[in-house]
Motif scaffolding. Structure first.
Motif, short mmCIF file in Angstrom:
data_model
loop_
_atom_site.label_atom_id
_atom_site.label_comp_id
_atom_site.label_asym_id
_atom_site.label_seq_id
_atom_site.Cartn_x
_atom_site.Cartn_y
_atom_site.Cartn_z
N MET A 62 12.03 21.80 8.26
CA MET A 62 11.74 23.12 8.82
C MET A 62 10.25 23.42 8.66
O MET A 62 9.55 22.76 7.89
CB MET A 62 12.58 24.18 8.09
CG MET A 62 14.07 24.02 8.31
SD MET A 62 14.51 24.31 10.05
CE MET A 62 16.12 23.51 10.15
N PRO A 63 9.72 24.41 9.40
CA PRO A 63 8.31 24.79 9.23
C PRO A 63 7.99 25.09 7.77
O PRO A 63 8.79 25.73 7.08
CB PRO A 63 8.17 26.03 10.11
CG PRO A 63 9.22 25.86 11.15
CD PRO A 63 10.37 25.20 10.46
N GLY A 68 4.19 29.05 10.40
CA GLY A 68 4.80 28.00 11.20
C GLY A 68 6.07 28.49 11.89
O GLY A 68 6.30 28.22 13.08
N TRP A 69 6.92 29.21 11.16
CA TRP A 69 8.12 29.80 11.75
C TRP A 69 7.75 30.77 12.88
O TRP A 69 8.37 30.76 13.95
CB TRP A 69 8.91 30.56 10.69
CG TRP A 69 9.72 29.69 9.77
CD1 TRP A 69 9.31 29.14 8.60
CD2 TRP A 69 11.08 29.29 9.96
NE1 TRP A 69 10.32 28.40 8.03
CE2 TRP A 69 11.43 28.48 8.83
CE3 TRP A 69 12.04 29.53 10.94
CZ2 TRP A 69 12.69 27.91 8.69
CZ3 TRP A 69 13.31 28.96 10.80
CH2 TRP A 69 13.62 28.16 9.69
N VAL A 72 6.54 29.05 16.23
CA VAL A 72 7.66 28.52 17.03
C VAL A 72 8.43 29.66 17.68
O VAL A 72 8.83 29.59 18.85
CB VAL A 72 8.60 27.65 16.16
CG1 VAL A 72 9.76 27.13 17.00
CG2 VAL A 72 7.84 26.48 15.54
N SER A 179 3.38 19.99 15.60
CA SER A 179 4.49 19.11 15.94
C SER A 179 5.66 19.35 14.99
O SER A 179 5.54 19.16 13.79
CB SER A 179 4.03 17.66 15.87
OG SER A 179 5.07 16.81 16.28
N GLN A 180 6.75 19.82 15.54
CA GLN A 180 7.98 20.03 14.76
C GLN A 180 9.03 19.05 15.25
O GLN A 180 8.96 18.55 16.37
CB GLN A 180 8.50 21.46 14.94
CG GLN A 180 7.53 22.55 14.58
CD GLN A 180 7.42 22.75 13.08
OE1 GLN A 180 8.16 22.16 12.30
NE2 GLN A 180 6.47 23.58 12.65
N HIS A 181 10.00 18.78 14.41
CA HIS A 181 11.14 17.97 14.85
C HIS A 181 11.78 18.69 16.04
O HIS A 181 11.94 19.92 16.03
CB HIS A 181 12.15 17.84 13.70
CG HIS A 181 13.21 16.82 13.96
ND1 HIS A 181 14.25 17.01 14.83
CD2 HIS A 181 13.38 15.56 13.44
CE1 HIS A 181 15.02 15.95 14.84
NE2 HIS A 181 14.51 15.04 14.02
N THR A 184 14.52 21.05 15.26
CA THR A 184 14.03 22.26 14.59
C THR A 184 13.45 23.26 15.57
O THR A 184 13.82 24.45 15.57
CB THR A 184 12.95 21.89 13.55
OG1 THR A 184 13.50 21.01 12.58
CG2 THR A 184 12.40 23.12 12.87
N SER A 185 12.52 22.80 16.43
CA SER A 185 11.87 23.73 17.36
C SER A 185 12.89 24.31 18.34
O SER A 185 12.86 25.51 18.65
CB SER A 185 10.74 23.03 18.12
OG SER A 185 11.21 21.89 18.80
#
Length: 294
Positions: A62-63, A68-69, A72, A179-181, A184-185
């Motif tokens: 996760m972020p 980060g959260w 997204v 870049s997030q999984h 996740t994004s």
């Protein structure tokens, strides 16, 4: 010295165009079965259900920070709520699938005007020439469509709002997105979409749905093709490529949308409109072509 591009990046633009463009006609087809916010809320909730087993099995990271959260979530709001919500309302007001696609295809011009200051990208002269050709092609299509069908002014205004939504989402993702999984994004962004569209649907619509094989097929496409595959490809291309080049793909969306809207909705396109599409395609080729390495 030349750098090899990964296979997914080579095929991603074509796959994205097909999946994204078909979504205009298919979404409007779905509006014959349910109201716009009801469809979107159902779509986002179904996406979350599809993603849940992957979250449990893969346990993607996760972020790491609250920022980060937030980054997204902001992209999720701008694209899933502002863009899709306003475009679906435009469809409901009577604007054709091709009409909405034509408005949205103006995104590259907005991105090119804002990108140098907002994300630090310099747009070359060749790219500006390509963007100009793309805009000219879009204007030809708009004039040709006006001779066939007068679009609802209020619906066109809603589509313009959607245009600003996806433009803002694209630029925000390029500047602030990390870049997030993909699981996740997608999970975060569609949760944001559901949080906003579900209350609106409950408060303003009847939630009446005409369930049949056609509507089930529409929802399957919107969930898998449009929401998961197309959106993941778009965000991935934005992160690895210049945002103005990625956005230039939207000039090709009206032509592809018209190909799907013709058999699905009976929305014919006049000859002059197809000529405009060809002009727009030439513009995209100019914007997308990379300078050869010396």
């Amino acid at each position: 010295m030349t750098s090899s591009r990964p296979l997914w990046l080579i095929v991603a633009p074509a796959v994205f165009l097909i999946l994204w463009s078909a979504g205009f006609a298919i979404a409007k087809l779905g509006l014959g079965h349910a109201e716009p916010m009801t469809i979107l809320a159902l779509r986002y909730c179904l996406v979350l259900l599809v993603l849940l087993p992957f979250v449990i099995a893969l346990r993607p990271p996760m972020p790491a920070t609250l920022r980060g959260w937030l980054d997204v979530a902001v992209v999720g709001f701008l694209i899933q709520v502002s863009y899709f919500g306003l475009c679906y309302l435009a469809f409901k007001s009577g604007v054709s699938a091709a009409g909405v696609a034509i408005v949205v295809c103006l995104q590259p011009i907005l991105v090119a005007l804002i990108a140098p200051r907002f994300v630090g990208e310099v747009v070359s002269r060749r790219a500006w020439a390509g963007l100009g050709l793309g805009l000219a092609g879009a204007l030809v299509v708009i004039l040709a469509r006006a001779q066939v069908q007068a679009e609802n002014p209020w619906g066109l205004l809603l589509a313009v709002g959607g245009l600003f939504g996806i433009t803002a989402g694209t630029l925000y993702e390029k500047r602030f997105g990390v870049s997030q999984h993909p699981v996740t994004s997608n999970m975060i962004q569609y949760a944001v979409g559901a949080v906003f569209t579900l209350p609106i649907a409950l408060l303003t619509e009847s939630q009446s749905i005409s369930w049949d094989a056609e509507f089930i097929a529409v929802m399957a496409y919107l969930v898998i093709g449009n929401s998961l595959l197309a959106m993941s490809l778009l965000l991935a291309m934005i992160r690895v490529g210049e945002v103005s080049r990625v956005s230039a793909l939207f000039y090709l969306v009206p032509a592809m949308s018209a190909l799907f809207a013709w058999p699905l909705l009976g929305e014919a396109m006049p000859l002059m409109a197809w000529l405009g599409m060809g002009l727009a395609g030439t513009g995209v080729a100019l914007v997308s072509r990379k300078a050869k390495a010396a």
